[in-house]
Design a protein around this motif. Structure first.
Motif, PDB file in Angstrom:
ATOM      1  N   LEU A 298       0.841  -1.188   0.000  1.00 21.49           N
ATOM      2  CA  LEU A 298       0.000   0.000   0.000  1.00 21.49           C
ATOM      3  C   LEU A 298       0.879   1.243   0.000  1.00 21.49           C
ATOM      4  CD1 LEU A 298      -2.827  -0.951   2.535  1.00 21.49           C
ATOM      5  CD2 LEU A 298      -2.939  -0.903   0.051  1.00 21.49           C
ATOM      6  N   ASN A 299       0.781   2.033  -1.069  1.00 23.75           N
ATOM      7  CA  ASN A 299       1.482   3.306  -1.147  1.00 23.75           C
ATOM      8  C   ASN A 299       0.532   4.449  -1.452  1.00 23.75           C
ATOM      9  OD1 ASN A 299       4.660   3.152  -1.092  1.00 23.75           O
ATOM     10  ND2 ASN A 299       3.940   1.279  -2.050  1.00 23.75           N
ATOM     11  N   SER A 300      -0.719   4.143  -1.665  1.00 26.12           N
ATOM     12  CA  SER A 300      -1.723   5.157  -1.946  1.00 26.12           C
ATOM     13  C   SER A 300      -2.501   5.453  -0.675  1.00 26.12           C
ATOM     14  CB  SER A 300      -2.675   4.678  -3.048  1.00 26.12           C
ATOM     15  OG  SER A 300      -3.807   5.517  -3.146  1.00 26.12           O
ATOM     16  N   ALA A 301      -2.468   6.718  -0.249  1.00 16.25           N
ATOM     17  CA  ALA A 301      -3.203   7.095   0.952  1.00 16.25           C
ATOM     18  C   ALA A 301      -4.699   6.929   0.757  1.00 16.25           C
ATOM     19  CB  ALA A 301      -2.874   8.537   1.327  1.00 16.25           C
ATOM     20  N   GLU A 302      -5.196   7.190  -0.446  1.00 11.56           N
ATOM     21  CA  GLU A 302      -6.633   7.060  -0.711  1.00 11.56           C
ATOM     22  C   GLU A 302      -7.090   5.616  -0.553  1.00 11.56           C
ATOM     23  OE1 GLU A 302      -9.860   7.896  -4.319  1.00 11.56           O
ATOM     24  OE2 GLU A 302      -7.756   8.460  -4.540  1.00 11.56           O
ATOM     25  N   LEU A 303      -6.356   4.685  -1.149  1.00 13.21           N
ATOM     26  CA  LEU A 303      -6.717   3.274  -1.016  1.00 13.21           C
ATOM     27  C   LEU A 303      -6.554   2.812   0.425  1.00 13.21           C
ATOM     28  CD1 LEU A 303      -7.518   0.538  -2.207  1.00 13.21           C
ATOM     29  CD2 LEU A 303      -5.097   0.165  -2.767  1.00 13.21           C
ATOM     30  N   PHE A 304      -5.503   3.261   1.094  1.00 15.10           N
ATOM     31  CA  PHE A 304      -5.290   2.890   2.492  1.00 15.10           C
ATOM     32  C   PHE A 304      -6.478   3.292   3.354  1.00 15.10           C
ATOM     33  CE2 PHE A 304      -3.711   3.945   6.744  1.00 15.10           C
ATOM     34  CZ  PHE A 304      -3.045   2.786   7.097  1.00 15.10           C
ATOM     35  N   LEU A 305      -6.967   4.508   3.169  1.00 17.04           N
ATOM     36  CA  LEU A 305      -8.107   4.979   3.958  1.00 17.04           C
ATOM     37  C   LEU A 305      -9.387   4.256   3.572  1.00 17.04           C
ATOM     38  CD1 LEU A 305      -7.374   8.816   4.029  1.00 17.04           C
ATOM     39  CD2 LEU A 305      -7.032   7.163   5.863  1.00 17.04           C
ATOM     40  N   GLN A 306      -9.558   3.913   2.295  1.00 17.47           N
ATOM     41  CA  GLN A 306     -10.745   3.170   1.879  1.00 17.47           C
ATOM     42  C   GLN A 306     -10.801   1.804   2.561  1.00 17.47           C
ATOM     43  OE1 GLN A 306     -10.806   2.902  -2.385  1.00 17.47           O
ATOM     44  NE2 GLN A 306     -11.317   5.057  -2.682  1.00 17.47           N
ATOM     45  N   LEU A 307      -9.665   1.119   2.595  1.00 15.46           N
ATOM     46  CA  LEU A 307      -9.646  -0.208   3.211  1.00 15.46           C
ATOM     47  C   LEU A 307      -9.924  -0.119   4.709  1.00 15.46           C
ATOM     48  CD1 LEU A 307      -6.593  -1.845   1.402  1.00 15.46           C
ATOM     49  CD2 LEU A 307      -9.011  -2.008   0.841  1.00 15.46           C
ATOM     50  N   TRP A 308      -9.332   0.868   5.377  1.00 14.99           N
ATOM     51  CA  TRP A 308      -9.582   0.994   6.820  1.00 14.99           C
ATOM     52  C   TRP A 308     -11.012   1.429   7.096  1.00 14.99           C
ATOM     53  CZ3 TRP A 308      -7.494  -1.249  10.634  1.00 14.99           C
ATOM     54  CH2 TRP A 308      -6.140  -1.550  10.649  1.00 14.99           C
ATOM     55  N   GLN A 309     -11.575   2.230   6.221  1.00 15.92           N
ATOM     56  CA  GLN A 309     -12.970   2.619   6.420  1.00 15.92           C
ATOM     57  C   GLN A 309     -13.894   1.416   6.344  1.00 15.92           C
ATOM     58  OE1 GLN A 309     -14.431   5.459   3.566  1.00 15.92           O
ATOM     59  NE2 GLN A 309     -16.320   5.834   4.689  1.00 15.92           N
ATOM     60  N   GLU A 310     -13.679   0.547   5.356  1.00 15.23           N
ATOM     61  CA  GLU A 310     -14.491  -0.661   5.248  1.00 15.23           C
ATOM     62  C   GLU A 310     -14.314  -1.539   6.481  1.00 15.23           C
ATOM     63  OE1 GLU A 310     -16.635  -1.204   3.054  1.00 15.23           O
ATOM     64  OE2 GLU A 310     -16.131   0.073   1.348  1.00 15.23           O
ATOM     65  N   ARG A 311     -13.069  -1.685   6.946  1.00 17.08           N
ATOM     66  CA  ARG A 311     -12.813  -2.553   8.084  1.00 17.08           C
ATOM     67  C   ARG A 311     -13.420  -1.987   9.371  1.00 17.08           C
ATOM     68  NH1 ARG A 311      -9.066  -6.399   9.128  1.00 17.08           N
ATOM     69  NH2 ARG A 311      -9.632  -6.956   6.988  1.00 17.08           N
ATOM     70  N   LEU A 312     -13.256  -0.693   9.594  1.00 19.91           N
ATOM     71  CA  LEU A 312     -13.715  -0.110  10.847  1.00 19.91           C
ATOM     72  C   LEU A 312     -15.222   0.099  10.878  1.00 19.91           C
ATOM     73  CD1 LEU A 312     -10.852   2.472  11.481  1.00 19.91           C
ATOM     74  CD2 LEU A 312     -11.152   0.213  12.475  1.00 19.91           C
ATOM     75  N   LEU A 313     -15.850   0.276   9.725  1.00 16.89           N
ATOM     76  CA  LEU A 313     -17.307   0.342   9.709  1.00 16.89           C
ATOM     77  C   LEU A 313     -17.921  -1.026   9.981  1.00 16.89           C
ATOM     78  CD1 LEU A 313     -18.015   2.789   6.739  1.00 16.89           C
ATOM     79  CD2 LEU A 313     -18.100   3.253   9.195  1.00 16.89           C
ATOM     80  N   ARG A 314     -17.204  -2.079   9.621  1.00 17.73           N
ATOM     81  CA  ARG A 314     -17.701  -3.433   9.899  1.00 17.73           C
ATOM     82  C   ARG A 314     -17.418  -3.825  11.343  1.00 17.73           C
ATOM     83  NH1 ARG A 314     -15.636  -8.743   9.488  1.00 17.73           N
ATOM     84  NH2 ARG A 314     -13.597  -7.903   8.924  1.00 17.73           N
ATOM     85  N   ARG A 315     -16.294  -3.383  11.881  1.00 17.42           N
ATOM     86  CA  ARG A 315     -15.936  -3.701  13.266  1.00 17.42           C
ATOM     87  C   ARG A 315     -15.549  -2.418  13.986  1.00 17.42           C
ATOM     88  NH1 ARG A 315     -11.737  -8.385  13.995  1.00 17.42           N
ATOM     89  NH2 ARG A 315     -12.336  -7.873  16.123  1.00 17.42           N
TER      90      ARG A 315
END
Length: 468
Positions: A298-315
């Motif tokens: 992961l070197n893209s901040a946008e993709l990094f935040l998208q993945l964490w958003q999906e994970r943290l909204l689920r948990r």
């Protein structure tokens, strides 16, 4: 003497760290005498000035925030900056003569000589919009710091190419020296405004008038005397940890500090990258820990935040977080992606899509089906991860239905077709699921092509699948 020290001066760090996200109209900090000691741009734009009394500042701009110094946060921010500087130099030191000044040794750094803008860009990215930083380059840490104090924000101040260091340092203004205000006023009253003005005086006279410690300061400034300093401690692991400006209990409040933590780690990693990340949120008396894994670095901040958003909204976490820690696990050397332009973009989009699915649904919910060497239809396939290599498919000319029922369904007695259409399957004795079946096709009254078998031991018939 070759240029080798780059100094970073944060002139208003104590005030600006309270407003790194730009949510407050302005912040200023008073000293022990209740005078304005530091302030951010918001306070400057409203007319607040250094040295102004705290009462005047409050009366002039009551909407501004007056804060106390937080030494722990100041040291934490300097430590994060020092870890980034260690990616370019073997030694990082703090200049205790001033608050919030760092210097990194660049002598022998080939990367700095060939691409100096990379380091400057990393510093600018770390500082962001709301944190001012002055840069100075010189052969000694003290000279570099004094040049930085005289420069503008985010601009590198160094000796002109046509001027030697011996001539350059003599023009450094005395007003930036780490001296008491009474001594600064005394220098000005004597007509001393630069280092060159002081050098025109006799050395013994200077020591008697101003103190022998300033002779040592000048010698270390010029490089005539060694200036040993303790190196800033190096972190052996790649992680960023800092207190949050305010308590965070949802994704919107976490987005900015998480983005900043990722950017700082990315600057530290440089030519390395990671596919495993760990997030730790600390509350008053509880904590939340979550892992994130991606197929590619992961070197893209946008993709990094998208993945964490999906994970943290689920948990989600169910408390007010006060501390954030982001850790990059198993960092490896990574030189980027190479290959055909279109194929590379397509492969990247496929990996990013799988990463988003994993973050949203969980790693165990994302898999693909792979054949397995087993004659039993219900055991002839297995779920595997998307990264698993394809197994060699056994050659079997006999057709199989596209729709295999999860469990065979009993049916009434059927007329068995000709023996040439029968397929006998026996096996499973090795895992306790022994079977013996005769499979054949059967067209139902509604025209559906069914795959049916007769259990040779019980004589019962079962529907097991449908042909297209």
């Amino acid at each position: 003497m070759a240029e080798q020290w780059l100094a970073l001066v944060f002139p208003a760090l104590a005030a600006e760290l309270w407003n790194l996200d730009g949510c407050l109209p302005g912040v200023w900090i008073a000293d022990s005498r209740q005078r304005v000691w530091q302030m951010d741009r918001g306070a400057e734009s409203r007319g607040v000035q250094l040295g102004m009394s705290a009462a005047q500042a409050r009366a002039l701009a009551p909407e501004l925030r007056a804060e106390q110094r937080d030494l722990e946060r100041e040291c934490n921010l300097l430590d994060r900056c020092a870890q980034i500087l260690y990616a370019w130099g073997p030694q990082v030191v703090a200049l205790q003569e001033w608050p919030h000044v760092l210097a990194v040794e660049l002598q022998g750094n080939q990367y700095w000589r060939t691409a100096p803008q990379a380091l400057l860009q990393a510093i600018h990215e770390f500082a962001g919009v709301h944190l001012r930083v002055h840069l100075g380059l010189a052969p000694t840490p003290l000279a570099a710091a004094l040049l930085a104090w005289q420069g503008e924000n985010a601009e590198l101040h160094c000796c002109p190419a046509q001027q030697s260091f011996q001539d350059c340092w003599q023009g450094i203004s005395l007003q930036f020296f780490p001296a008491k205000s009474t001594l600064l006023v005394r220098w000005q009253s004597l007509g001393l405004y630069s280092c060159g003005d002081c050098l025109r005086l006799d050395r013994r006279e200077r020591a008697l008038r101003f103190g022998p410690e300033w002779e040592s300061f000048f010698d270390r400034l010029r490089g005539d005397r060694p200036d040993p300093r303790s190196a800033w401690p190096v972190q052996e692991e790649f992680f960023v940890s800092f207190p949050l400006l305010q308590e965070v209990s949802d994704w919107q409040g976490l987005r900015f500090p998480l983005h900043r933590a990722f950017q700082e780690l990315r600057l530290r990693l440089r030519q390395r990258a990671s596919t495993h990340w760990e997030l730790l949120l600390q509350g008053r008396d509880t904590q939340y820990r979550e892992l994130l894994q991606s197929r590619s670095p992961l070197n893209s901040a946008e993709l990094f935040l998208q993945l964490w958003q999906e994970r943290l909204l689920r948990r989600p976490w169910n408390f007010a977080a006060r501390q954030l820690q982001l850790r990059a696990l198993d960092a490896e050397n990574w030189a980027g992606e190479q290959g055909d332009f279109w194929e590379q973009n397509l492969a990247r989009e496929q990996r990013q899509l799988l990463d988003r699915w994993r973050a949203r649904l969980g790693s165990d919910s994302i898999y693909r089906v792979q054949v397995r060497a087993d004659h039993r239809p219900e055991s002839a396939w297995q779920p595997v991860s998307p990264e698993a290599q394809d197994a060699i498919s056994p050659l079997d000319p006999r057709p199989r239905p596209l729709w295999l029922l999860p469990k065979a369904t009993p049916v009434s007695l059927l007329p068995v077709s000709a023996s040439s259409d029968l397929e006998r399957i026996e096996g499973g004795w090795w895992d306790g699921h022994d079977l013996s079946r005769d499979y054949f096709r059967w067209r139902r009254a509604d025209g559906a092509q069914c795959w049916v078998f007769r259990d040779r031991r019980s004589g019962e018939y079962f529907l097991h699948g449908y042909f297209a």
